[in-house]
Design a protein around this motif. Structure first.
Motif, PDB file in Angstrom:
ATOM      1  N   TRP A 153     -11.141 -36.490  -4.867  1.00  0.00           N
ATOM      2  CA  TRP A 153     -12.275 -35.699  -5.361  1.00  0.00           C
ATOM      3  C   TRP A 153     -13.548 -36.008  -4.577  1.00  0.00           C
ATOM      4  CZ3 TRP A 153     -10.611 -32.018  -8.509  1.00  0.00           C
ATOM      5  CH2 TRP A 153      -9.463 -32.248  -9.284  1.00  0.00           C
ATOM      6  N   LEU A 154     -13.803 -37.304  -4.354  1.00  0.00           N
ATOM      7  CA  LEU A 154     -15.030 -37.697  -3.662  1.00  0.00           C
ATOM      8  C   LEU A 154     -14.949 -37.435  -2.167  1.00  0.00           C
ATOM      9  CD1 LEU A 154     -15.713 -38.776  -6.409  1.00  0.00           C
ATOM     10  CD2 LEU A 154     -16.481 -40.915  -5.360  1.00  0.00           C
ATOM     11  N   ILE A 155     -13.755 -37.609  -1.583  1.00  0.00           N
ATOM     12  CA  ILE A 155     -13.589 -37.326  -0.156  1.00  0.00           C
ATOM     13  C   ILE A 155     -13.915 -35.863   0.125  1.00  0.00           C
ATOM     14  CG2 ILE A 155     -11.887 -37.138   1.707  1.00  0.00           C
ATOM     15  CD1 ILE A 155     -10.472 -39.587   0.432  1.00  0.00           C
ATOM     16  N   HIS A 156     -13.405 -34.976  -0.706  1.00  0.00           N
ATOM     17  CA  HIS A 156     -13.674 -33.545  -0.502  1.00  0.00           C
ATOM     18  C   HIS A 156     -15.132 -33.191  -0.775  1.00  0.00           C
ATOM     19  CE1 HIS A 156      -9.659 -32.300   0.510  1.00  0.00           C
ATOM     20  NE2 HIS A 156      -9.142 -32.765  -0.610  1.00  0.00           N
ATOM     21  N   LEU A 157     -15.774 -33.893  -1.715  1.00  0.00           N
ATOM     22  CA  LEU A 157     -17.193 -33.636  -1.956  1.00  0.00           C
ATOM     23  C   LEU A 157     -18.032 -34.035  -0.751  1.00  0.00           C
ATOM     24  CD1 LEU A 157     -17.977 -34.532  -5.686  1.00  0.00           C
ATOM     25  CD2 LEU A 157     -18.632 -32.438  -4.482  1.00  0.00           C
ATOM     26  N   VAL A 158     -17.749 -35.208  -0.190  1.00  0.00           N
ATOM     27  CA  VAL A 158     -18.485 -35.653   0.998  1.00  0.00           C
ATOM     28  C   VAL A 158     -18.350 -34.637   2.126  1.00  0.00           C
ATOM     29  CG1 VAL A 158     -18.517 -37.393   2.830  1.00  0.00           C
ATOM     30  CG2 VAL A 158     -18.407 -38.110   0.439  1.00  0.00           C
ATOM     31  N   ASN A 159     -17.158 -34.072   2.265  1.00  0.00           N
ATOM     32  CA  ASN A 159     -16.894 -33.131   3.360  1.00  0.00           C
ATOM     33  C   ASN A 159     -17.219 -31.681   3.012  1.00  0.00           C
ATOM     34  OD1 ASN A 159     -15.875 -35.165   5.086  1.00  0.00           O
ATOM     35  ND2 ASN A 159     -13.880 -35.093   4.060  1.00  0.00           N
ATOM     36  N   ALA A 160     -17.730 -31.444   1.803  1.00  0.00           N
ATOM     37  CA  ALA A 160     -18.042 -30.080   1.360  1.00  0.00           C
ATOM     38  C   ALA A 160     -16.847 -29.148   1.612  1.00  0.00           C
ATOM     39  CB  ALA A 160     -19.299 -29.558   2.041  1.00  0.00           C
ATOM     40  N   SER A 161     -15.673 -29.597   1.217  1.00  0.00           N
ATOM     41  CA  SER A 161     -14.428 -28.889   1.540  1.00  0.00           C
ATOM     42  C   SER A 161     -14.251 -27.617   0.716  1.00  0.00           C
ATOM     43  CB  SER A 161     -13.226 -29.802   1.263  1.00  0.00           C
ATOM     44  OG  SER A 161     -13.312 -31.022   1.948  1.00  0.00           O
ATOM     45  N   THR A 162     -13.416 -26.743   1.247  1.00  0.00           N
ATOM     46  CA  THR A 162     -12.806 -25.674   0.465  1.00  0.00           C
ATOM     47  C   THR A 162     -11.296 -25.839   0.603  1.00  0.00           C
ATOM     48  OG1 THR A 162     -14.600 -24.069   0.643  1.00  0.00           O
ATOM     49  CG2 THR A 162     -12.394 -23.191   0.322  1.00  0.00           C
ATOM     50  N   VAL A 163     -10.620 -25.999  -0.530  1.00  0.00           N
ATOM     51  CA  VAL A 163      -9.171 -26.185  -0.548  1.00  0.00           C
ATOM     52  C   VAL A 163      -8.586 -25.135  -1.483  1.00  0.00           C
ATOM     53  CG1 VAL A 163      -7.262 -27.771  -0.943  1.00  0.00           C
ATOM     54  CG2 VAL A 163      -9.484 -28.667  -0.202  1.00  0.00           C
ATOM     55  N   ILE A 193       2.618 -19.034 -21.899  1.00  0.00           N
ATOM     56  CA  ILE A 193       1.949 -19.998 -21.026  1.00  0.00           C
ATOM     57  C   ILE A 193       2.295 -19.642 -19.589  1.00  0.00           C
ATOM     58  CG2 ILE A 193       3.866 -21.626 -21.377  1.00  0.00           C
ATOM     59  CD1 ILE A 193       1.955 -23.899 -20.675  1.00  0.00           C
ATOM     60  N   SER A 194       1.295 -19.694 -18.733  1.00  0.00           N
ATOM     61  CA  SER A 194       1.519 -19.466 -17.305  1.00  0.00           C
ATOM     62  C   SER A 194       0.634 -20.422 -16.525  1.00  0.00           C
ATOM     63  CB  SER A 194       1.202 -18.020 -16.921  1.00  0.00           C
ATOM     64  OG  SER A 194      -0.156 -17.710 -17.181  1.00  0.00           O
ATOM     65  N   GLU A 195       1.001 -20.675 -15.282  1.00  0.00           N
ATOM     66  CA  GLU A 195       0.180 -21.567 -14.464  1.00  0.00           C
ATOM     67  C   GLU A 195       0.227 -21.134 -13.013  1.00  0.00           C
ATOM     68  OE1 GLU A 195       1.040 -24.042 -11.985  1.00  0.00           O
ATOM     69  OE2 GLU A 195       3.136 -23.404 -12.003  1.00  0.00           O
ATOM     70  N   ASP A 196      -0.870 -21.434 -12.304  1.00  0.00           N
ATOM     71  CA  ASP A 196      -0.860 -21.317 -10.852  1.00  0.00           C
ATOM     72  C   ASP A 196      -1.507 -22.581 -10.312  1.00  0.00           C
ATOM     73  OD1 ASP A 196      -3.883 -20.486  -9.802  1.00  0.00           O
ATOM     74  OD2 ASP A 196      -3.483 -19.789 -11.848  1.00  0.00           O
ATOM     75  N   GLY A 197      -0.956 -23.084  -9.206  1.00  0.00           N
ATOM     76  CA  GLY A 197      -1.432 -24.351  -8.689  1.00  0.00           C
ATOM     77  C   GLY A 197      -1.465 -24.384  -7.182  1.00  0.00           C
ATOM     78  N   PHE A 198      -2.101 -25.426  -6.661  1.00  0.00           N
ATOM     79  CA  PHE A 198      -2.179 -25.638  -5.212  1.00  0.00           C
ATOM     80  C   PHE A 198      -2.282 -27.136  -4.961  1.00  0.00           C
ATOM     81  CE2 PHE A 198      -6.406 -25.224  -6.903  1.00  0.00           C
ATOM     82  CZ  PHE A 198      -7.160 -26.178  -6.237  1.00  0.00           C
ATOM     83  N   LEU A 199      -2.009 -27.546  -3.730  1.00  0.00           N
ATOM     84  CA  LEU A 199      -2.065 -28.958  -3.365  1.00  0.00           C
ATOM     85  C   LEU A 199      -3.473 -29.321  -2.913  1.00  0.00           C
ATOM     86  CD1 LEU A 199       1.289 -29.445  -1.404  1.00  0.00           C
ATOM     87  CD2 LEU A 199       0.801 -29.903  -3.818  1.00  0.00           C
TER      88      LEU A 199
END
Length: 456
Positions: free
Chosen positions: A103-113, A28-34
């Motif tokens: 989730w919705l805040i980033h959708l409204v702003n068309a974000s890339t995170v 098992i391995s994982e990679d993550g971000f904030l």
């Protein structure tokens, strides 16, 4: 191995959306971000699980992090991680309302995170700022309802490429079909291999309030019939046939609009033989799991051989791929069809292949059969109840076909060998599912196969 992967190894197999329960893990391995640094912190992790018996899988796991245990989130607790002399507490972020607005805040702003990209549909209101409430009872995905306005579906298992649910809903937006819930946006994540396309993470749709699940409505009608000792299906107050007819018309409408905005092509001679061969292969594999199927094997293979010889006109197109009464909602104005992702266990590429619309019709006909007969499991020797189940199933199957025919000009149930074979193929799949999950329900698809393989 990190402390987090240790926690995930223990926690994931117990989640309903984890699709490989019982398989031996080798890594098992994982990679993550904030995704959100506020309180609680929200992180998103791609968790790759490697198995001893075959290909690996990648799952999406959002986590919320708190400095102190949250008693009201005990059921969502993943585990504690030590660091910098203190512990932080990880929770399933989809069950933590305080972590759901991002989730919705980033959708409204068309974000890339980080590797994640948010794509609003751009034509409708997204209720930014509302928290989401989890939908209970789901299996392969996880959904959040935002007030009475929107529903976000998170696709837990990641595969490179656009999910068919997003693709079909996006295409159908142009038709303004009244039988779908409009797409409000979707989310993608880059694949670790830059040669692969991004995977679909989630989609946001308009929420359909005050709607009733098709399966619940149908089974309530069956219960009404069982309670009336001397009335026929068309005489009971809970008769479902009018709804079944409207559902047939709704299915035809969606099929027609899918053919209008997505690719189609006439089936070539080789398609019939290939379809028959695939069904035969699935039967052979199923007999290994459900030996009782061997009794029906000759009859089933005769059905499949008839398909191989058939040249009934078929225009292949995009279809729903997993249509049944649990995938439709009845509203005050009609039926809504949900979940165009196909069978989640199948590879994404195969779910996007062109097929006959009869595959969807067969799935719904099987669902009527299930609705009629599921209560026979409790009293399998009750001949009167079995008769009434057959009466209800026949009435509603015919009404569904009538509705489809009236809306499309095509009779989907007019003695088509392909439809009969598709029904049988679906019932074989059901036998495997029931043998693994609900052995006491196995009688339903087995009895259906006896009817499907018997001479008319």
């Amino acid at each position: 191995m990190s402390a987090l992967t240790d926690l995930l190894r223990d926690w994931m197999p117990h989640q309903r959306w984890f699709g490989s329960k019982g398989r031996e893990w080798t890594d098992i391995s994982e990679d993550g971000f904030l995704l959100d640094r506020s309180d609680p912190v929200l992180s998103v992790h791609r968790v790759r699980v490697t198995y001893a018996d075959g290909p690996s899988e990648t799952y999406l796991v959002p986590l919320s992090w708190r400095d102190h245990p949250a008693e009201d989130l005990e059921s969502a607790f993943v585990g504690a991680v030590a660091g910098d002399g203190r512990e932080t507490y990880a929770y399933d972020a989809m069950r933590d309302r305080d972590a759901t607005a991002s989730w919705l805040i980033h959708l409204v702003n068309a974000s890339t995170v980080g590797p994640m990209h948010f794509h609003p549909a751009g034509v409708a209101y997204i209720p930014e700022g509302l928290p989401g409430d989890i939908v209970s009872g789901e299996q392969s995905n996880t959904s959040l309802i935002y007030g009475s306005e929107a529903i976000l579906k998170l696709f837990r298992r990641l595969e490179p490429g656009l999910n068919p649910d997003v693709e079909v809903h996006d295409a159908l937006r142009r038709t303004e079909n009244p039988h779908i819930a409009p797409l409000l946006g979707h989310i993608e994540i880059d694949d670790p291999d830059p040669a692969n396309p991004p995977a679909t993470v989630a989609m946001l749709q308009t929420f359909v309030p005050n709607a009733s699940d098709g399966w619940r409505l149908a089974t309530a009608s069956v219960r009404d019939l069982y309670m009336e000792g001397d009335l026929h299906a068309d005489e009971v107050g809970g008769d479902f046939a009018a709804d079944s007819e409207r559902l047939g018309a709704a299915t035809a409408s969606v099929h027609a609009d899918m053919a209008q905005v997505l690719p189609t092509e006439p089936a070539g001679d080789d398609w019939y033989a290939a379809a028959a061969a695939q069904m035969d292969e699935r039967l052979t594999a199923a007999i290994e799991i459900v030996p009782q199927l061997a009794e029906q094997a000759d009859g089933l293979r005769s059905l499949y051989a008839e398909v191989a010889r058939s040249r009934e006109p078929v225009v292949r197109q995009r279809i729903h791929g997993d249509l049944h009464l649990g995938q439709v909602l009845r509203t005050a104005t009609g039926w809504i069809v949900l979940d165009f992702e196909g069978e989640p266990a199948r590879p994404l590429a195969s779910r996007r292949e062109l097929d006959s619309p009869l595959r969807d019709v067969a799935g719904m006909l099987r669902s009527f059969d299930y609705a009629a007969r599921h209560m026979l499991v409790e009293q399998p020797d009750d001949a009167q109840r079995a008769y009434r189940a057959q009466e209800w199933a026949a009435r509603n199957r015919a009404a569904y076909c009538d509705g489809y025919s009236a809306a499309s000009g095509l009779d989907p149930c007019g003695g088509s060998p392909l439809l009969r074979a598709f029904e049988a193929d679906k019932a074989v799949y059901e036998c495997v599912y029931e043998a693994r999950n609900r052995p006491h329900w196995l009688m339903i698809p087995l009895n259906s196969l006896s009817r499907l393989t018997s001479p008319e």
